[in-house]
Structures are given as structure tokens and as C-alpha cells.
Design an enzyme around this catalytic site. Sequence first.
Site, PDB file in Angstrom:
ATOM      1  N   CYS A  77       0.834  -1.214   0.000  1.00 49.18           N
ATOM      2  CA  CYS A  77       0.000   0.000   0.000  1.00 49.18           C
ATOM      3  C   CYS A  77       0.870   1.267   0.000  1.00 49.18           C
ATOM      4  CB  CYS A  77      -0.986  -0.057   1.153  1.00 49.18           C
ATOM      5  SG  CYS A  77      -2.430   0.964   0.842  1.00 49.18           S
ATOM      6  N   HIS A 172      -3.092  -5.305   1.706  1.00 51.03           N
ATOM      7  CA  HIS A 172      -2.394  -5.569   2.978  1.00 51.03           C
ATOM      8  C   HIS A 172      -2.421  -7.043   3.388  1.00 51.03           C
ATOM      9  CE1 HIS A 172      -2.069  -1.327   4.345  1.00 51.03           C
ATOM     10  NE2 HIS A 172      -3.159  -1.163   3.626  1.00 51.03           N
ATOM     11  N   GLU A 174      -0.603  -8.447   5.419  1.00 47.46           N
ATOM     12  CA  GLU A 174      -0.291  -8.517   6.855  1.00 47.46           C
ATOM     13  C   GLU A 174      -1.543  -8.386   7.723  1.00 47.46           C
ATOM     14  OE1 GLU A 174       0.238  -6.089   4.834  1.00 47.46           O
ATOM     15  OE2 GLU A 174      -0.124  -4.153   5.796  1.00 47.46           O
TER      16      GLU A 174
HETATM   17  N1  GLN Z   1      -3.628   6.322   1.066  1.00 46.41           N
HETATM   18  C1  GLN Z   1      -2.322   6.067   1.590  1.00 46.41           C
HETATM   19  C2  GLN Z   1      -1.261   6.845   0.838  1.00 46.41           C
HETATM   20  O1  GLN Z   1      -1.545   7.419  -0.166  1.00 46.41           O
HETATM   21  C3  GLN Z   1      -1.987   4.590   1.562  1.00 46.41           C
HETATM   22  C4  GLN Z   1      -2.963   3.819   2.425  1.00 46.41           C
HETATM   23  C5  GLN Z   1      -2.427   2.565   3.030  1.00 46.41           C
HETATM   24  O2  GLN Z   1      -1.222   2.344   3.115  1.00 46.41           O
HETATM   25  N2  GLN Z   1      -3.333   1.764   3.543  1.00 46.41           N
HETATM   26  O3  GLN Z   1      -0.162   6.870   1.251  1.00 46.41           O
END
Ligand code: GLN
Length: 191
Positions: A77, A172, A174
Amino acid sequence: MKIGVLSLQGDFIEHAQMLSELGVDPVAVRLPEDLRELEGLIIPGGESTTIGKLLIAFHLLEPLRKFAIQKPVWGTCAGMILLAKDVGTDQPLLSLMDIKVQRNAFGRQADSFEAYLHVPVLKNGETQPFPAVFIRAPRLISVKNDAVVIAELADGTAVAAQQGKWLATAFHPELTRDTRFHQYFLKLINV
Ligand code: GLN
């Protein structure tokens, strides 16, 4: 085997727990010297602009980039955003993977969702879908050079990529009970 988890912001604890479950020693990385003796590194989800600013404040951006040029790194992410060369905005990045990423591609926090993905590179990946958790997630707009898409949503949206020893997932692993992505990363380290 020692694997680092960047532990400045975000869900680093969950990654460390999953590594421990798999019999690996997780090392919390907060300072450049924490990178010593590591065989790989995970960059967790969180807020990529915050993590990027902290990387600069902790003098970690360049050491991390040098580390990643030699060793496997996996970003989930926000971690995927930090690995990308192109995110369409001006923010501190490691700029390693030849991927173009759109941040917050699925809307706001309230639009978070789960989806089952076919990920052929995983063990039983063709027959046993992977439970993917998306939280204000990015998506992949394009990949180039030797970066390849390794997972897509049912509508064809690309959500995970690999480029050699670098791995990026918009979701994710994890936060699930499924350890197959972590096992896949460990396999990348061992080859
Ligand atoms: N929206 C976050 C970003 O742009 C990422 C979200 C996440 O890691 N769950 O950094």
C-alpha cells in the site's frame, strides 16, 4: 534470516508478527544502521507522504535506496507508493520500480474493501484465491521495462507488481491470516 520492517509509521507491527509466525527474525528499521545484516526489507502500509517525510528526517531515504538496489524489498500500500518511480505528485519517494501508481484510487477510507484475487505466483494461487484488504489503496496505472503485474481485480485493475527482487502490493496481506505473500517474499530472498 533477518528481515527488516520499516517502522516509522503505519502497520509495521502486523508485518513483524507475520514474519515471526514464519520463523523469521523481524528487525525494526528506524535508523540507517538498522539496515546492517538484513537480507530483505518490508515497507508497510500507512501514509506515504508521512513515511517519506520521516525517511528524510531520519536520514534514511538514501541508505534505504542503496539497500534496495542490492536486496529484496516489498512495499504494501503506502510502501508500494514509496517504491514507485511515478505517482503523479511531488512527494519523497524511493523511486525504484518502473511502475506508475495512482494514490487513493478507490476513494476514501470508508470505501475500503476486500476482494479475493487470483495470484498465480503464490502457492496454490490459481485455485486458492488470496484475501486482499484494500484501505485507501493505490492502483497500478502501468508497468514498464521488466516490471510485471502479478495480481488484478476482477475488472482488470492491476493491484500488485514485481520487478526482479522488488514486490509491490496495493493491499495488505499482513492484515489477513494468509501468510502466502510473506512466504513468497521470503522465497525471493532465498533465490
Ligand atoms: N492512502 C495512503 C497513501 O496514499 C496509503 C494507504 C495505506 O497504506 N493503507 O499513502
